[in-house]
Design an enzyme around this catalytic site. Sequence first.
Site, PDB file in Angstrom:
ATOM      1  CE1 TYR A 124      40.871  49.516  38.748  1.00  0.00           C
ATOM      2  CE2 TYR A 124      39.518  49.527  36.786  1.00  0.00           C
ATOM      3  CZ  TYR A 124      40.660  49.127  37.445  1.00  0.00           C
ATOM      4  OH  TYR A 124      41.581  48.346  36.790  1.00  0.00           O
ATOM      5  CE  LYS A 172      46.025  37.179  46.600  1.00  0.00           C
ATOM      6  NZ  LYS A 172      46.837  36.117  45.948  1.00  0.00           N
ATOM      7  CG  ASP A 205      47.055  34.502  42.943  1.00  0.00           C
ATOM      8  OD1 ASP A 205      45.877  34.229  43.265  1.00  0.00           O
ATOM      9  OD2 ASP A 205      47.989  34.514  43.764  1.00  0.00           O
ATOM     10  CG  ASP A 229      40.465  47.009  33.613  1.00  0.00           C
ATOM     11  OD1 ASP A 229      40.351  46.750  32.397  1.00  0.00           O
ATOM     12  OD2 ASP A 229      41.002  48.047  34.036  1.00  0.00           O
TER      13      ASP A 229
HETATM   14 MG    MG Z   1      40.579  47.713  30.505  1.00  0.00          MG
END
Ligand code: MG
Length: 338
Positions: A124, A172, A205, A229
């Site tokens: 982001y 990850k 995951d 998020d």
């Molecule tokens: Mg969100």
Amino acid sequence: MTYNATLIPGDGIGPEVVAAAVRVVEATGVSFNWDEQQAGIGAYDDTGNPLPQATVDSIERTRLAFKGPLTTPVGTGFRSINVRIRQLFDLYANIRPCETLPNTKGPFEGVDLMLYRENTEGLYAGIEHFDERLQIADSINRITRAGSERIIRYAFEDAQRRGRKRLTLVHKANILKETGGMFLKIGREIAPEFPGIEFDDRIIDNMAMQLVIRPSEYDAVVTTNMFGDILSDLMSGLVGGLGVTGSANVGKDCAVFEAVHGSAPDIAGQGVANPTAVVRSGEMMLRYLGENGAAEAVRLALHDVYSDAKALTGDLGGTATTTEFADALVDRVEAHSA
Ligand code: MG
Ligand code: NAI
């Protein structure tokens, strides 16, 4: 003592839920001098700027904001104003507690999880590029040592303050060897500074699956921006949906409190949205200000109203309006503040 704070009602259900939450926060007796400012699609339509300078100046001054959700156009248009506010004021820690309230229809009882999400970098960071000729789109996943150290240290310190026993770092690193690898390595470096907290890690995951089958195994989670998020919405789903989870965006000397949910255009303007998420953010704001008695009154009041279950909103199977829910809550906050 009166606190100066910037108040951003926001878009969609924002003005409805923020007005309700302001009533609840003020019912504690703590006094705020609100500087109301615009941001989001409403600000864009009115002023041509989704984040007007006056709003930035106000937060610059107050160093404290209480905000509703802001609509971000999907795929095109202006970049997320939430992300911009977090970057502008370097609000690097996004804290999202997820606790089951009575009579919520989550799939589990007694979920009580803390999520610490890195809030300024990762995917982001806004470093994106599109090559028109080759039709190739890139988004850079920028992870820095300094950015990782401060969120991981914040998570350990806050978890310790809250008496949490375990912190799980989610990554990850098996695939994203550089970015995820460094984040994990830094977590392992810092962990020995906090011998009272058990530290471990999970691949994202697997963690998503683990959380939906046995959330009670986990206590607190720290992760990078995008995983945080996604996991925070998943965790909200474990405790009754997006209407009930609040969040804090905290930097060195500035903080912004808001719900995890968005502007919910599907129910905006109907007066039926659940203000609990913003109320919980208000509770976090009170705690941030050291108003622990007031924060506790809000927490107890929420438990009362949910236990009583007569004034729940539609998302939780009730029929109360936003205002009716707020009325019930204000009543209980006053009782606990007396
Ligand atoms: Mg969100
Ligand atoms: P959303 O969170 O607005 O809505 C998802 C679903 O949850 C909808 O069915 C909605 O009705 C329900 N919901 C959300 N909050 C609720 C509440 N308080 N009470 C009852 N039901 C509630 O997510 P969506 O639809 O993906 O996003 C809509 C807009 O919000 C987008 O423009 C998005 O960018 C923005 N957004 C803004 C955020 C912020 O300002 N912090 C965070 C997330 C999304």
